[in-house]
Structure formats: structure tokens, C-alpha cells
Write a protein that holds these residues in place. Structure first.
Motif, PDB file in Angstrom:
ATOM      1  N   GLY A 128       0.802  -1.221   0.000  1.00 43.14           N
ATOM      2  CA  GLY A 128       0.000   0.000   0.000  1.00 43.14           C
ATOM      3  C   GLY A 128       0.831   1.264   0.000  1.00 43.14           C
ATOM      4  N   GLU A 129       1.915   1.271   0.746  1.00 47.27           N
ATOM      5  CA  GLU A 129       2.788   2.455   0.783  1.00 47.27           C
ATOM      6  C   GLU A 129       3.377   2.737  -0.598  1.00 47.27           C
ATOM      7  OE1 GLU A 129       3.248   4.643   2.954  1.00 47.27           O
ATOM      8  OE2 GLU A 129       2.743   3.832   4.923  1.00 47.27           O
ATOM      9  N   ILE A 130       3.675   1.686  -1.343  1.00 46.58           N
ATOM     10  CA  ILE A 130       4.194   1.858  -2.712  1.00 46.58           C
ATOM     11  C   ILE A 130       3.095   2.400  -3.615  1.00 46.58           C
ATOM     12  CG2 ILE A 130       5.076   0.634  -4.736  1.00 46.58           C
ATOM     13  CD1 ILE A 130       6.420  -1.334  -2.776  1.00 46.58           C
ATOM     14  N   LEU A 131       1.890   1.855  -3.467  1.00 44.08           N
ATOM     15  CA  LEU A 131       0.775   2.303  -4.297  1.00 44.08           C
ATOM     16  C   LEU A 131       0.416   3.760  -4.025  1.00 44.08           C
ATOM     17  CD1 LEU A 131      -1.551  -0.827  -4.144  1.00 44.08           C
ATOM     18  CD2 LEU A 131      -0.433   0.091  -6.177  1.00 44.08           C
ATOM     19  N   MET A 132       0.541   4.194  -2.775  1.00 44.52           N
ATOM     20  CA  MET A 132       0.196   5.580  -2.447  1.00 44.52           C
ATOM     21  C   MET A 132       1.140   6.576  -3.106  1.00 44.52           C
ATOM     22  SD  MET A 132      -1.286   5.681   1.457  1.00 44.52           S
ATOM     23  CE  MET A 132       0.086   4.847   2.248  1.00 44.52           C
ATOM     24  N   LYS A 133       2.338   6.131  -3.436  1.00 45.80           N
ATOM     25  CA  LYS A 133       3.281   7.016  -4.140  1.00 45.80           C
ATOM     26  C   LYS A 133       2.861   7.229  -5.591  1.00 45.80           C
ATOM     27  CE  LYS A 133       7.243   5.587  -1.307  1.00 45.80           C
ATOM     28  NZ  LYS A 133       8.541   4.868  -1.287  1.00 45.80           N
ATOM     29  N   ASP A 134       2.017   6.313  -6.093  1.00 42.42           N
ATOM     30  CA  ASP A 134       1.578   6.400  -7.478  1.00 42.42           C
ATOM     31  C   ASP A 134       0.434   7.392  -7.652  1.00 42.42           C
ATOM     32  OD1 ASP A 134       1.641   5.223 -10.279  1.00 42.42           O
ATOM     33  OD2 ASP A 134      -0.450   4.832  -9.743  1.00 42.42           O
ATOM     34  N   GLY A 135      -0.238   7.735  -6.564  1.00 44.85           N
ATOM     35  CA  GLY A 135      -1.360   8.662  -6.653  1.00 44.85           C
ATOM     36  C   GLY A 135      -2.290   8.501  -5.470  1.00 44.85           C
ATOM     37  N   THR A 136      -3.261   9.405  -5.378  1.00 43.97           N
ATOM     38  CA  THR A 136      -4.207   9.394  -4.263  1.00 43.97           C
ATOM     39  C   THR A 136      -5.376   8.484  -4.586  1.00 43.97           C
ATOM     40  OG1 THR A 136      -3.605  11.655  -3.670  1.00 43.97           O
ATOM     41  CG2 THR A 136      -5.691  10.819  -2.814  1.00 43.97           C
ATOM     42  N   ASP A 137      -5.491   7.425  -3.832  1.00 34.89           N
ATOM     43  CA  ASP A 137      -6.596   6.485  -3.988  1.00 34.89           C
ATOM     44  C   ASP A 137      -7.189   6.249  -2.608  1.00 34.89           C
ATOM     45  OD1 ASP A 137      -7.970   3.846  -3.961  1.00 34.89           O
ATOM     46  OD2 ASP A 137      -7.379   3.797  -6.066  1.00 34.89           O
ATOM     47  N   ALA A 138      -8.437   6.666  -2.416  1.00 30.94           N
ATOM     48  CA  ALA A 138      -9.067   6.580  -1.101  1.00 30.94           C
ATOM     49  C   ALA A 138      -9.099   5.143  -0.581  1.00 30.94           C
ATOM     50  CB  ALA A 138     -10.486   7.143  -1.152  1.00 30.94           C
ATOM     51  N   GLY A 139      -9.336   4.187  -1.486  1.00 29.02           N
ATOM     52  CA  GLY A 139      -9.388   2.791  -1.070  1.00 29.02           C
ATOM     53  C   GLY A 139      -8.055   2.300  -0.541  1.00 29.02           C
ATOM     54  N   VAL A 140      -6.974   2.677  -1.216  1.00 29.23           N
ATOM     55  CA  VAL A 140      -5.635   2.273  -0.782  1.00 29.23           C
ATOM     56  C   VAL A 140      -5.311   2.898   0.572  1.00 29.23           C
ATOM     57  CG1 VAL A 140      -3.174   2.437  -1.283  1.00 29.23           C
ATOM     58  CG2 VAL A 140      -4.778   1.892  -3.119  1.00 29.23           C
ATOM     59  N   ILE A 141      -5.577   4.195   0.722  1.00 26.95           N
ATOM     60  CA  ILE A 141      -5.301   4.881   1.990  1.00 26.95           C
ATOM     61  C   ILE A 141      -6.065   4.221   3.133  1.00 26.95           C
ATOM     62  CG2 ILE A 141      -5.543   7.062   3.243  1.00 26.95           C
ATOM     63  CD1 ILE A 141      -5.231   8.492   0.534  1.00 26.95           C
ATOM     64  N   LYS A 142      -7.315   3.907   2.888  1.00 24.52           N
ATOM     65  CA  LYS A 142      -8.144   3.284   3.919  1.00 24.52           C
ATOM     66  C   LYS A 142      -7.593   1.916   4.316  1.00 24.52           C
ATOM     67  CE  LYS A 142     -11.896   1.143   2.848  1.00 24.52           C
ATOM     68  NZ  LYS A 142     -13.256   0.782   2.358  1.00 24.52           N
ATOM     69  N   ASP A 143      -7.214   1.118   3.325  1.00 28.91           N
ATOM     70  CA  ASP A 143      -6.712  -0.227   3.620  1.00 28.91           C
ATOM     71  C   ASP A 143      -5.394  -0.182   4.390  1.00 28.91           C
ATOM     72  OD1 ASP A 143      -8.688  -2.014   2.576  1.00 28.91           O
ATOM     73  OD2 ASP A 143      -8.085  -1.410   0.576  1.00 28.91           O
ATOM     74  N   VAL A 144      -4.506   0.719   3.999  1.00 28.86           N
ATOM     75  CA  VAL A 144      -3.232   0.838   4.713  1.00 28.86           C
ATOM     76  C   VAL A 144      -3.460   1.357   6.125  1.00 28.86           C
ATOM     77  CG1 VAL A 144      -0.967   1.940   4.732  1.00 28.86           C
ATOM     78  CG2 VAL A 144      -1.956   1.191   2.563  1.00 28.86           C
ATOM     79  N   LEU A 170      -3.302   8.745   8.339  1.00 28.96           N
ATOM     80  CA  LEU A 170      -3.887   8.393   7.047  1.00 28.96           C
ATOM     81  C   LEU A 170      -5.397   8.637   7.027  1.00 28.96           C
ATOM     82  CD1 LEU A 170      -1.938   5.153   6.058  1.00 28.96           C
ATOM     83  CD2 LEU A 170      -1.713   7.442   5.096  1.00 28.96           C
ATOM     84  N   PHE A 171      -6.074   8.311   8.133  1.00 30.43           N
ATOM     85  CA  PHE A 171      -7.517   8.576   8.196  1.00 30.43           C
ATOM     86  C   PHE A 171      -7.787  10.081   8.104  1.00 30.43           C
ATOM     87  CE2 PHE A 171      -7.966   4.361  10.532  1.00 30.43           C
ATOM     88  CZ  PHE A 171      -8.569   3.725   9.452  1.00 30.43           C
ATOM     89  N   SER A 172      -6.918  10.885   8.723  1.00 26.81           N
ATOM     90  CA  SER A 172      -7.066  12.339   8.664  1.00 26.81           C
ATOM     91  C   SER A 172      -6.843  12.850   7.244  1.00 26.81           C
ATOM     92  CB  SER A 172      -6.081  13.017   9.622  1.00 26.81           C
ATOM     93  OG  SER A 172      -6.345  12.647  10.963  1.00 26.81           O
ATOM     94  N   LYS A 173      -5.959  12.174   6.507  1.00 23.17           N
ATOM     95  CA  LYS A 173      -5.730  12.556   5.115  1.00 23.17           C
ATOM     96  C   LYS A 173      -7.002  12.384   4.292  1.00 23.17           C
ATOM     97  CE  LYS A 173      -2.627  11.703   1.199  1.00 23.17           C
ATOM     98  NZ  LYS A 173      -1.448  10.932   0.708  1.00 23.17           N
ATOM     99  N   LEU A 174      -7.746  11.336   4.584  1.00 23.21           N
ATOM    100  CA  LEU A 174      -9.014  11.117   3.888  1.00 23.21           C
ATOM    101  C   LEU A 174      -9.991  12.256   4.179  1.00 23.21           C
ATOM    102  CD1 LEU A 174      -9.589   7.275   4.391  1.00 23.21           C
ATOM    103  CD2 LEU A 174      -8.960   8.455   2.285  1.00 23.21           C
ATOM    104  N   GLU A 175      -9.997  12.728   5.415  1.00 18.13           N
ATOM    105  CA  GLU A 175     -10.870  13.860   5.763  1.00 18.13           C
ATOM    106  C   GLU A 175     -10.460  15.112   4.999  1.00 18.13           C
ATOM    107  OE1 GLU A 175     -12.626  14.316   9.873  1.00 18.13           O
ATOM    108  OE2 GLU A 175     -10.794  13.191  10.336  1.00 18.13           O
ATOM    109  N   THR A 176      -9.159  15.341   4.913  1.00 15.17           N
ATOM    110  CA  THR A 176      -8.656  16.511   4.190  1.00 15.17           C
ATOM    111  C   THR A 176      -9.096  16.463   2.728  1.00 15.17           C
ATOM    112  OG1 THR A 176      -6.705  16.605   5.629  1.00 15.17           O
ATOM    113  CG2 THR A 176      -6.585  17.799   3.543  1.00 15.17           C
ATOM    114  N   LEU A 177      -9.144  15.263   2.191  1.00 13.86           N
ATOM    115  CA  LEU A 177      -9.544  15.073   0.793  1.00 13.86           C
ATOM    116  C   LEU A 177     -11.056  14.942   0.636  1.00 13.86           C
ATOM    117  CD1 LEU A 177      -6.795  12.451  -0.149  1.00 13.86           C
ATOM    118  CD2 LEU A 177      -6.870  14.842  -0.890  1.00 13.86           C
ATOM    119  N   LEU A 178     -11.789  15.067   1.778  1.00 12.63           N
ATOM    120  CA  LEU A 178     -13.249  14.897   1.797  1.00 12.63           C
ATOM    121  C   LEU A 178     -13.650  13.512   1.304  1.00 12.63           C
ATOM    122  CD1 LEU A 178     -14.377  18.413   0.462  1.00 12.63           C
ATOM    123  CD2 LEU A 178     -14.124  17.673   2.833  1.00 12.63           C
TER     124      LEU A 178
END
Length: 383
Positions: A215-231, A247-255
Motif C-alpha cells: 500500500g505504501e508503494i501504491l500511495m506514491k503512485d497517486g491518491t486512492d481513497a481505497g488504498v489509503i483506507k486499507d493501509v 492516514l484517516f485524517s488525510k481522507l478527511e482533508t480530501l473529503l
């Protein structure tokens, strides 16, 4: 483009060879029509030269192909159907008719044509893949059957592996879903779609270190809410609560937060004994879980009860709606219910006043506001 040109030239050559013993085709004109992708003109030209009533298989399929490429599915089906009558076991004709039927929304006909292909060639990967698209629900047993067959023929194909894993996951067969994706990923390690699909399944199987690493590698490829949530969940389950919260706070920032992510944020703060933030996020979780329309639904329920003379139930429904959201409409209905049906003027007066305090729309609720003010004056006189 080179592949397409080769195909067109081959098709042109086939028609030209046929034309040696038939009406003469202007092969240069036909070649130009193909090259410029003027398929409708090519179809009309072929039909005019070869005749609309031709029974030659190559001519029929070529005219049908031109109409298909031109987007004229009605005419394309007409010519391919004639070809089908001549050679009903031609895979190319059956594929074309199935494709046309799908485009026209006639899935039953498409299933029929693709089913005939299965009878002729039971190991045809493409037909099983096409059949799965005709059964879009992951809970459909036939979708599972066709996906399973396609995956057995070609376990490395990513789209089928992804779809089959989804069906396994819906049926909570997470081990099988993981295995299907793992095989396809080994064949295509740069397939990020498959890697993303694998994360929630790996979480279900408690493969948390793998989820974090991948997941950490995938997050470098772009913002994906599903990936962030799973990690973030993997960090929570491995008791790395600060990283989970980040990471959960990042999801809030991104709404991109939802009830589930807010719930895990609350659990993370609770694990850190930060009870103030845990309570804050628990309240946010509750707010997220409640539909903003809930009060309107209770208002409707109360109105239905009231119209059916079930006044006690109407009263309860209206008051339940107010627990979710202050609503001028509900205050007004409660006031008129107590005033006209339950004959309790004190309660009616209370809710009429609450209605005005809730700031109803001055323009849209003009008549209700006037009635309320007049009725409050009358009730105050009789009090």
C-alpha cells in the motif's frame, strides 16, 4: 493502426478475389474508402456493386463489417444474419452477431450467439469473458461460472482475475480471491489495478505487513481513497495508531471520509487513551451514519399515520424526526396535529411558536406563517 490497415487490406483482397467472377469492383476506390475510414460509403458501394440480394458469404460479411464499423447496427445485423443462415457455425459471424446484439441492448440474443460459440469451441477464452459482461451482478451464479471457466483457460488475464476475485470476496471466499489475484499479479507485477484489488482481501486475511508494504508503494503512485483506507486499517490492526490516524485524517482533508473510516479513527484515539478526540470522532461517525434525509422520512411517515387517523403514531414519528434534525415542517405538522386532531391547545401553542423560531422560508411558507401567527393570537386569547 498498422494492424488495422493490414486487416483492411486483407479484407479488401478477399473481396477483390471474389470479384474476379462477379461484378467488377473498383479496388482503388474501395481501398481509399477503407483508408479514410468512410465505412458507411464503403458499405453502400459494396451493396450497390455486389447486389443487395447476394448470397456470397464473403460479400455478406464484408458489407456487414462495414456497416458495423460505421455504427449502423441495424444494417450490420441484417447482413450478418444472412451470413449466419449460410454458415451458422462460423465463429467470426457468431461473435459479430453477439457484439451487435450487446450494442443494441438485446442481451438474450447475445447470450444465444455466444452460447453457440461455447458449443463449438468450449475452450474459447474470449467468449467466456464476453458472457461474464452479460451478467453484471457479482452475486449471479452464471457470472461466477463463466469467470471461473475463463480464469481456468487463462489465469494470467488481469480483467478476469479482478472480476473473479470480486465474486469470491462477495461470497467471503477470501483465500480463493487472494490466490486468483496473486497468480495474475505474478504474471504482471506492474498491474496496479490488481494490486489495489488485492489490498482489502489481504486485510481480510490479516496479512497486514503485506498490505502496508504494498500500500505504501501504491500511495506514491497517486491518491486512492481505497488504498489509503486499507493501509490505515492495517496500521490500526498492527497497533500503529498514530500512523493510522494520520492516514484517516488525510481522507478527511480530501473529503473522502466515510462512516467506517471515522469509526476506525475513533477507535485509534481510544487506543491512545485520547478520550476527548475519541468522543469527537464517535459523534462524527454517528452523524455520518445518519442520512440527512432521515427527518424528512419521519415527517412523511407521520403524515401517512395522520392521514390514516393514527394520531398517536403520527405524533411519535414527527418527534422522532426532530431527533435527527430541526425541521420547520415537522414543527408545523405537530402544531396542527395537537391543534386540530388531538385538541391540546397548550401543546399546539408550543409547537406553533417553535415553528416560527425555526425560521421557515418567508416566501415559500408564506401562508403557513400567516396561519400560525393568526392561530397563536387566537390561542393566546382563549388561554
Amino acid at each position: 493502426m498498422k494492424k488495422l490497415s493490414t486487416l483492411l487490406l486483407f479484407s479488401l483482397f478477399s473481396i477483390w478475389c471474389y470479384a474476379q467472377n462477379a461484378p467488377v469492383l473498383d479496388k482503388d476506390k474501395l481501398f481509399d474508402l477503407y483508408q479514410s475510414q468512410r465505412y458507411a460509403d464503403a458499405a453502400v458501394y459494396l451493396k450497390n456493386v455486389l447486389g443487395d440480394d447476394t448470397q456470397d458469404l464473403k460479400a455478406l460479411t464484408q458489407i456487414g463489417y462495414c456497416f458495423l464499423m460505421a455504427g449502423n447496427n441495424v444494417e450490420a445485423e441484417k447482413y450478418y444474419s444472412k451470413a449466419y443462415q449460410i454458415q451458422p457455425q462460423s465463429l467470426s459471424i457468431l461473435f459479430s452477431l453477439g457484439n451487435i446484439s450487446t450494442k443494441r441492448g438485446n442481451n438474450d440474443k447475445a447470450k444465444k450467439y455466444y452460447g453457440e460459440i461455447v458449443k463449438i469451441d468450449s475452450n474459447n477464452f474470449n467468449v467466456y469473458k464476453l458472457l461474464t459482461n452479460l451478467y453484471p451482478s457479482a452475486k449471479d451464479s452464471l457470472r461466477f461460472v463463466y469467470l471461473l471457466k475463463a480464469n481456468q483457460i487463462n489465469p494470467n488475464e488481469g480483467d478476469v482475475a479482478d472480476d473473479l476475485a470480486e465474486v469470491h470476496a462477495v461470497n467471503q471466499n477470501y483465500d480463493k480471491a487472494y490466490e486468483v489475484l496473486d497468480i495474475a499479479i505474478r504474471a504482471d507485477r506492474e498491474n496496479l489495478v490488481l494490486q489495489r484489488a488485492k489490498l482489502p482481501i489481504a486485510n481480510q486475511l490479516k496479512k497486514y505487513p503485506e498490505v502496508i508494504t504494498s500500500g505504501e508503494i501504491l500511495m506514491k503512485d497517486g491518491t486512492d481513497a481505497g488504498v489509503i483506507k486499507d493501509v490505515a486499517k492495517a496500521y490500526y490492526y498492527t497497533k500503529k495508531y498514530e500512523k493510522a490516524i494520520k492516514l484517516f485524517s488525510k481522507l478527511e482533508t480530501l473529503l473522502m471520509q466515510n462512516e467506517n473510516t471515522l469509526y476506525f479513527t475513533s477507535l485509534s484515539y481510544r487506543a491512545l487513551k485520547n478520550y476527548k478526540m475519541a468522543a469527537f470522532y464517535t459523534k462524527k461517525t454517528i452523524d455520518e451514519a445518519i442520512s440527512p434525509n432521515t427527518s424528512s422520512y419521519y415527517a412523511l411517515l407521520g403524515l401517512v399515520y395522520e392521514e390514516n387517523s393514527q394520531f398517536a403514531l403520527a405524533n411519535s414519528a414527527y418527534k422522532k424526526g426532530l431527533q435527527f434534525k430541526v425541521s420547520p415542517t415537522i414543527y408545523y405538522r405537530l402544531a396542527t396535529l395537537y391543534d386540530t386532531k388531538l385538541k391540546e391547545p397548550k401543546a399546539a401553542l408550543h409547537y406553533y411558536n417553535q415553528y416560527l423560531r425555526s425560521k421557515p422560508d418567508a416566501e415559500n411558507d408564506k401562508s403557513e406563517i400567516k396561519f400560525t401567527k393568526d392561530r397563536i393570537a387566537q390561542l393566546n386569547l382563549t388561554d
